[in-house]
Design a protein around this motif. Structure first.
Motif, PDB file in Angstrom:
ATOM      1  N   GLY A 160       0.811  -1.213   0.000  1.00  0.00           N
ATOM      2  CA  GLY A 160       0.000   0.000   0.000  1.00  0.00           C
ATOM      3  C   GLY A 160       0.843   1.261   0.000  1.00  0.00           C
ATOM      4  O   GLY A 160       0.508   2.255  -0.663  1.00  0.00           O
ATOM      5  N   GLU A 161       1.949   1.236   0.732  1.00  0.00           N
ATOM      6  CA  GLU A 161       2.842   2.396   0.745  1.00  0.00           C
ATOM      7  C   GLU A 161       3.455   2.615  -0.636  1.00  0.00           C
ATOM      8  O   GLU A 161       3.548   3.751  -1.115  1.00  0.00           O
ATOM      9  CB  GLU A 161       3.933   2.197   1.793  1.00  0.00           C
ATOM     10  CG  GLU A 161       3.413   2.229   3.222  1.00  0.00           C
ATOM     11  CD  GLU A 161       4.480   1.876   4.240  1.00  0.00           C
ATOM     12  OE1 GLU A 161       5.623   1.567   3.818  1.00  0.00           O
ATOM     13  OE2 GLU A 161       4.179   1.901   5.448  1.00  0.00           O
ATOM     14  N   ILE A 162       3.848   1.544  -1.285  1.00  0.00           N
ATOM     15  CA  ILE A 162       4.417   1.646  -2.632  1.00  0.00           C
ATOM     16  C   ILE A 162       3.376   2.170  -3.621  1.00  0.00           C
ATOM     17  O   ILE A 162       3.673   2.946  -4.521  1.00  0.00           O
ATOM     18  CB  ILE A 162       4.945   0.268  -3.085  1.00  0.00           C
ATOM     19  CG1 ILE A 162       6.091  -0.181  -2.181  1.00  0.00           C
ATOM     20  CG2 ILE A 162       5.401   0.300  -4.543  1.00  0.00           C
ATOM     21  CD1 ILE A 162       6.463  -1.646  -2.334  1.00  0.00           C
ATOM     22  N   ARG A 180      -2.164  -1.691 -11.605  1.00  0.00           N
ATOM     23  CA  ARG A 180      -2.240  -0.952 -12.861  1.00  0.00           C
ATOM     24  C   ARG A 180      -3.618  -0.342 -13.099  1.00  0.00           C
ATOM     25  O   ARG A 180      -3.771   0.561 -13.921  1.00  0.00           O
ATOM     26  CB  ARG A 180      -1.875  -1.863 -14.031  1.00  0.00           C
ATOM     27  CG  ARG A 180      -0.422  -2.335 -14.026  1.00  0.00           C
ATOM     28  CD  ARG A 180      -0.103  -3.170 -15.256  1.00  0.00           C
ATOM     29  NE  ARG A 180       1.284  -3.592 -15.271  1.00  0.00           N
ATOM     30  CZ  ARG A 180       1.713  -4.812 -14.902  1.00  0.00           C
ATOM     31  NH1 ARG A 180       0.823  -5.733 -14.476  1.00  0.00           N
ATOM     32  NH2 ARG A 180       2.993  -5.111 -14.946  1.00  0.00           N
ATOM     33  N   SER A 181      -4.632  -0.833 -12.389  1.00  0.00           N
ATOM     34  CA  SER A 181      -6.000  -0.328 -12.576  1.00  0.00           C
ATOM     35  C   SER A 181      -6.317   0.877 -11.713  1.00  0.00           C
ATOM     36  O   SER A 181      -7.401   1.449 -11.801  1.00  0.00           O
ATOM     37  CB  SER A 181      -7.016  -1.444 -12.277  1.00  0.00           C
ATOM     38  OG  SER A 181      -7.167  -1.643 -10.873  1.00  0.00           O
ATOM     39  N   ARG A 182      -5.392   1.285 -10.846  1.00  0.00           N
ATOM     40  CA  ARG A 182      -5.649   2.372  -9.913  1.00  0.00           C
ATOM     41  C   ARG A 182      -5.410   3.722 -10.598  1.00  0.00           C
ATOM     42  O   ARG A 182      -4.499   3.876 -11.400  1.00  0.00           O
ATOM     43  CB  ARG A 182      -4.754   2.231  -8.677  1.00  0.00           C
ATOM     44  CG  ARG A 182      -5.066   1.006  -7.856  1.00  0.00           C
ATOM     45  CD  ARG A 182      -4.049   0.813  -6.744  1.00  0.00           C
ATOM     46  NE  ARG A 182      -4.004   1.996  -5.887  1.00  0.00           N
ATOM     47  CZ  ARG A 182      -4.882   2.265  -4.923  1.00  0.00           C
ATOM     48  NH1 ARG A 182      -5.874   1.416  -4.687  1.00  0.00           N
ATOM     49  NH2 ARG A 182      -4.763   3.351  -4.189  1.00  0.00           N
ATOM     50  N   SER A 183      -6.218   4.723 -10.213  1.00  0.00           N
ATOM     51  CA  SER A 183      -6.124   6.032 -10.870  1.00  0.00           C
ATOM     52  C   SER A 183      -4.750   6.653 -10.680  1.00  0.00           C
ATOM     53  O   SER A 183      -4.220   7.301 -11.597  1.00  0.00           O
ATOM     54  CB  SER A 183      -7.213   6.970 -10.346  1.00  0.00           C
ATOM     55  OG  SER A 183      -7.069   7.204  -8.964  1.00  0.00           O
ATOM     56  N   TYR A 184      -4.151   6.463  -9.497  1.00  0.00           N
ATOM     57  CA  TYR A 184      -2.820   7.035  -9.260  1.00  0.00           C
ATOM     58  C   TYR A 184      -1.825   6.484 -10.280  1.00  0.00           C
ATOM     59  O   TYR A 184      -1.015   7.216 -10.843  1.00  0.00           O
ATOM     60  CB  TYR A 184      -2.333   6.730  -7.845  1.00  0.00           C
ATOM     61  CG  TYR A 184      -0.906   7.181  -7.608  1.00  0.00           C
ATOM     62  CD1 TYR A 184      -0.627   8.484  -7.202  1.00  0.00           C
ATOM     63  CD2 TYR A 184       0.163   6.311  -7.835  1.00  0.00           C
ATOM     64  CE1 TYR A 184       0.676   8.911  -7.015  1.00  0.00           C
ATOM     65  CE2 TYR A 184       1.472   6.731  -7.658  1.00  0.00           C
ATOM     66  CZ  TYR A 184       1.721   8.028  -7.240  1.00  0.00           C
ATOM     67  OH  TYR A 184       3.011   8.449  -7.075  1.00  0.00           O
ATOM     68  N   PHE A 185      -1.879   5.175 -10.519  1.00  0.00           N
ATOM     69  CA  PHE A 185      -0.947   4.539 -11.448  1.00  0.00           C
ATOM     70  C   PHE A 185      -1.225   4.991 -12.885  1.00  0.00           C
ATOM     71  O   PHE A 185      -0.305   5.322 -13.636  1.00  0.00           O
ATOM     72  CB  PHE A 185      -1.058   3.020 -11.337  1.00  0.00           C
ATOM     73  CG  PHE A 185      -0.061   2.262 -12.176  1.00  0.00           C
ATOM     74  CD1 PHE A 185       1.157   1.891 -11.645  1.00  0.00           C
ATOM     75  CD2 PHE A 185      -0.342   1.941 -13.492  1.00  0.00           C
ATOM     76  CE1 PHE A 185       2.084   1.200 -12.412  1.00  0.00           C
ATOM     77  CE2 PHE A 185       0.575   1.253 -14.269  1.00  0.00           C
ATOM     78  CZ  PHE A 185       1.793   0.878 -13.725  1.00  0.00           C
ATOM     79  N   ILE A 186      -2.508   4.996 -13.267  1.00  0.00           N
ATOM     80  CA  ILE A 186      -2.871   5.327 -14.647  1.00  0.00           C
ATOM     81  C   ILE A 186      -2.400   6.730 -15.025  1.00  0.00           C
ATOM     82  O   ILE A 186      -1.962   6.975 -16.155  1.00  0.00           O
ATOM     83  CB  ILE A 186      -4.399   5.203 -14.844  1.00  0.00           C
ATOM     84  CG1 ILE A 186      -4.857   3.749 -14.606  1.00  0.00           C
ATOM     85  CG2 ILE A 186      -4.810   5.647 -16.241  1.00  0.00           C
ATOM     86  CD1 ILE A 186      -6.355   3.611 -14.445  1.00  0.00           C
ATOM     87  N   ALA A 220       6.770   2.308 -14.131  1.00  0.00           N
ATOM     88  CA  ALA A 220       7.771   1.243 -14.166  1.00  0.00           C
ATOM     89  C   ALA A 220       8.428   1.064 -12.803  1.00  0.00           C
ATOM     90  O   ALA A 220       8.667  -0.070 -12.349  1.00  0.00           O
ATOM     91  CB  ALA A 220       8.825   1.556 -15.230  1.00  0.00           C
ATOM     92  N   SER A 221       8.698   2.161 -12.125  1.00  0.00           N
ATOM     93  CA  SER A 221       9.323   2.097 -10.800  1.00  0.00           C
ATOM     94  C   SER A 221       8.401   1.426  -9.791  1.00  0.00           C
ATOM     95  O   SER A 221       8.840   0.603  -8.978  1.00  0.00           O
ATOM     96  CB  SER A 221       9.687   3.509 -10.336  1.00  0.00           C
ATOM     97  OG  SER A 221      10.179   3.482  -9.018  1.00  0.00           O
ATOM     98  N   THR A 222       7.102   1.763  -9.852  1.00  0.00           N
ATOM     99  CA  THR A 222       6.135   1.172  -8.928  1.00  0.00           C
ATOM    100  C   THR A 222       6.061  -0.339  -9.108  1.00  0.00           C
ATOM    101  O   THR A 222       6.117  -1.102  -8.131  1.00  0.00           O
ATOM    102  CB  THR A 222       4.746   1.799  -9.135  1.00  0.00           C
ATOM    103  OG1 THR A 222       4.806   3.193  -8.820  1.00  0.00           O
ATOM    104  CG2 THR A 222       3.699   1.128  -8.256  1.00  0.00           C
ATOM    105  N   ILE A 223       5.937  -0.794 -10.347  1.00  0.00           N
ATOM    106  CA  ILE A 223       5.828  -2.230 -10.613  1.00  0.00           C
ATOM    107  C   ILE A 223       7.109  -2.952 -10.205  1.00  0.00           C
ATOM    108  O   ILE A 223       7.067  -4.025  -9.576  1.00  0.00           O
ATOM    109  CB  ILE A 223       5.507  -2.485 -12.098  1.00  0.00           C
ATOM    110  CG1 ILE A 223       4.106  -1.938 -12.446  1.00  0.00           C
ATOM    111  CG2 ILE A 223       5.586  -3.979 -12.418  1.00  0.00           C
ATOM    112  CD1 ILE A 223       2.969  -2.565 -11.663  1.00  0.00           C
ATOM    113  N   ALA A 224       8.273  -2.363 -10.511  1.00  0.00           N
ATOM    114  CA  ALA A 224       9.540  -2.995 -10.151  1.00  0.00           C
ATOM    115  C   ALA A 224       9.686  -3.128  -8.635  1.00  0.00           C
ATOM    116  O   ALA A 224      10.142  -4.165  -8.121  1.00  0.00           O
ATOM    117  CB  ALA A 224      10.707  -2.191 -10.727  1.00  0.00           C
ATOM    118  N   THR A 225       9.288  -2.091  -7.900  1.00  0.00           N
ATOM    119  CA  THR A 225       9.389  -2.132  -6.438  1.00  0.00           C
ATOM    120  C   THR A 225       8.439  -3.169  -5.852  1.00  0.00           C
ATOM    121  O   THR A 225       8.785  -3.891  -4.904  1.00  0.00           O
ATOM    122  CB  THR A 225       9.099  -0.739  -5.848  1.00  0.00           C
ATOM    123  OG1 THR A 225       9.943   0.226  -6.470  1.00  0.00           O
ATOM    124  CG2 THR A 225       9.335  -0.718  -4.346  1.00  0.00           C
TER     125      THR A 225
END
Length: 240
Positions: free
Chosen positions: A143-145, A190-196, A204-209
């Motif tokens: 959740g923090e990431i 990937r479906s979250r508004s923040y990510f989109i 890319a950084s979020t998914i890698a972490t």
């Protein structure tokens, strides 16, 4: 508004990755209502539960791509482009209005009178959220990431303020687990508004972490299937 409408770009991912709602939670939410308006229906996650309960459902959402996914998921449900602040249906026409993961997108001072207008006397407004239970340590870190706004221990009362002409708010909670693959969990992110709405580099950084977390956290390291704990919180109020 940009965040709310961003879901159209990921409508198919949204529907494939997001969990549905426990039917017993939705049964409590709507009571004996037969004709139900799913407001902010998105791709039909809440609609599916309403249909399983054999209710007559109308789906309203401002994003055409989301309603196209809803038609695939729940064929035959009437789909109408519209918003909570301008609901394109007649006065006194439904027994309940429900919103799943959507109330925080509404402008309450405009939405509440519109919802009251389309409800029959004594009708129900039902609001529901699925939250991942971040008492699980790996989910708290995830959740923090993901820049999570809320967790299951947070209260929604600060923005579940309906007011007149509705009566007091009742609350009901259901705890459950959703089993999903590691890849589906990442699609959920990937479906979250923040990510989109983030830049490609941030995405890319979020998914890698997150992948590193799933590889290394002792609770989930090496697991191809994850048991994700959820809390479904339901709120309802009746039109006076």
């Amino acid at each position: 508004m940009r965040s709310a409408r961003s879901f159209g770009a990921a409508a198919s991912v949204y529907h494939a990755s997001r969990p549905g709602y426990p039917v017993d939670a939705i049964a409590w939410l709507i009571g004996d209502a037969q004709r139900v308006l799913d407001l902010g229906a998105g791709t039909g996650k809440l609609t599916e539960a309403l249909i399983e309960l054999d209710r007559d459902v109308i789906a309203v959402d401002p994003v055409e791509e989301m309603l196209e996914e809803l038609e695939v998921a729940v064929p035959g449900v009437p789909r109408i482009l519209g918003t909570a602040e301008d609901i394109p249906i007649e006065d006194d026409s439904v027994d309940a209005v429900v919103a799943g993961q959507a109330w925080h997108w509404f402008v309450p001072e405009r939405a509440v009178p519109e919802i009251a207008r389309v409800l029959r006397p004594g009708g129900v407004l039902g609001l529901v959220w699925n939250s991942r239970d971040t008492s699980a340590d790996w989910l708290r870190e995830a959740g923090e990431i993901m820049h999570e706004r809320h967790d299951a221990s947070a209260t929604f009362e600060s923005y579940v303020r309906i007011g007149s002409p509705f009566g007091p708010i009742e609350e009901h909670t259901v705890e459950w687990h959703e089993r999903m693959s590691r890849s589906r969990f990442l699609d959920l992110v990937r479906s979250r508004s923040y990510f989109i709405t983030a830049s490609p580099e941030e995405q890319a950084s979020t998914i890698a972490t997150l992948e590193t977390l799933l590889d290394t956290h002792p609770d989930v390291a090496g697991a191809e299937e994850l048991a994700v704990p959820y809390v479904t919180r339901c709120f309802r109020a009746r039109l006076r």
